[in-house]
Design a protein around this motif. Sequence first.
Motif, PDB file in Angstrom:
ATOM      1  N   HIS A  22      -7.132   4.808   0.056  1.00  0.00           N
ATOM      2  CA  HIS A  22      -6.592   3.724   0.904  1.00  0.00           C
ATOM      3  C   HIS A  22      -6.112   2.556   0.050  1.00  0.00           C
ATOM      4  O   HIS A  22      -5.091   1.936   0.352  1.00  0.00           O
ATOM      5  N   SER A  25      -2.877   3.563  -1.370  1.00  0.00           N
ATOM      6  CA  SER A  25      -1.812   3.562  -0.347  1.00  0.00           C
ATOM      7  C   SER A  25      -1.207   2.172  -0.192  1.00  0.00           C
ATOM      8  O   SER A  25      -0.007   2.022   0.012  1.00  0.00           O
ATOM      9  N   GLY A  26      -2.087   1.148  -0.292  1.00  0.00           N
ATOM     10  CA  GLY A  26      -1.594  -0.231  -0.189  1.00  0.00           C
ATOM     11  C   GLY A  26      -0.625  -0.545  -1.314  1.00  0.00           C
ATOM     12  O   GLY A  26       0.393  -1.228  -1.119  1.00  0.00           O
ATOM     13  N   ASP A  29       2.651   1.280  -0.617  1.00  0.00           N
ATOM     14  CA  ASP A  29       3.443   0.554   0.394  1.00  0.00           C
ATOM     15  C   ASP A  29       4.340  -0.498  -0.262  1.00  0.00           C
ATOM     16  O   ASP A  29       5.404  -0.824   0.247  1.00  0.00           O
ATOM     17  N   LYS A 173      -8.687  -0.749   6.360  1.00  0.00           N
ATOM     18  CA  LYS A 173      -7.463  -1.562   6.506  1.00  0.00           C
ATOM     19  C   LYS A 173      -7.446  -2.682   5.450  1.00  0.00           C
ATOM     20  O   LYS A 173      -6.430  -2.934   4.796  1.00  0.00           O
ATOM     21  N   ARG A 176      -6.662  -1.275   2.052  1.00  0.00           N
ATOM     22  CA  ARG A 176      -5.225  -1.024   1.897  1.00  0.00           C
ATOM     23  C   ARG A 176      -4.487  -2.324   1.557  1.00  0.00           C
ATOM     24  O   ARG A 176      -3.626  -2.362   0.672  1.00  0.00           O
TER      25      ARG A 176
END
Length: 184
Positions: A22, A25-26, A29, A173, A176
């Motif tokens: 995670h 993934s951040g 992004d 969250k 991320r």
Amino acid sequence: MKVIGIVGSPRKGGNTETLVSHILSGAKDRGAEIKLFHLSTMAIGGCDSCGHCRSNPQCKRKDDMQTLYSEIKNANGLVIGSPVYMWQMSAQTKLFIDRLLAFLNKDFSSRLARRTKLILAFTQGQGDVKAFKAYFDQTAAMMGFLGFNVLETIVAGGTLAKKDIARQAALLKTARASGAKLAE
Ligand SMILES: Cc1cc2nc3c(=O)[nH]c(=O)nc-3n(C[C@H](O)[C@H](O)[C@H](O)COP(=O)(O)O)c2cc1C
């Protein structure tokens, strides 16, 4: 922009891998190229204390740590994730960390060309995420001493079963969002 993640849990697809993924993934992004490494599937031996890296710029042991040395040197950001084993990082993670002696000069100044951003990620069965705070703080200080810019330490508690962390949507969250900072 390159960000790499290192998982120090032998449990594939477990809580630590999920947390590190995670965070990565951040960074992705934000346009970073990401790579994930599992220490338990790599051939990484302990430091031999041979002294070679005290008088030479690199470690002479020819194992998979050589891949990680060059990946880390070329990365803009790094995530190191470990489960808590017996109040500390896992043995796999500790072997890797000991080998980072090769990033220190004889006078203990850092050999890293830049202060690579680092996020530490721990998962633990214990529900109280402050239970091992002193150890996590010491680990962060040690990584700072090695020359990394430690942005933060993310801790997931209450993760005994392999997929327990999936129930912690808010934490994942936040992880991320933190990962995005590695790509800034
Ligand atoms: C050998 C071993 C030792 C552990 N020691 C601790 C501990 O001291 N404190 C704790 O809270 N959890 C401990 N745990 C639980 C793990 O830290 C926890 O389940 C972690 O999230 C596992 O991560 P993984 O799913 O990535 O393997 C231990 C687990 C194992 C297998």
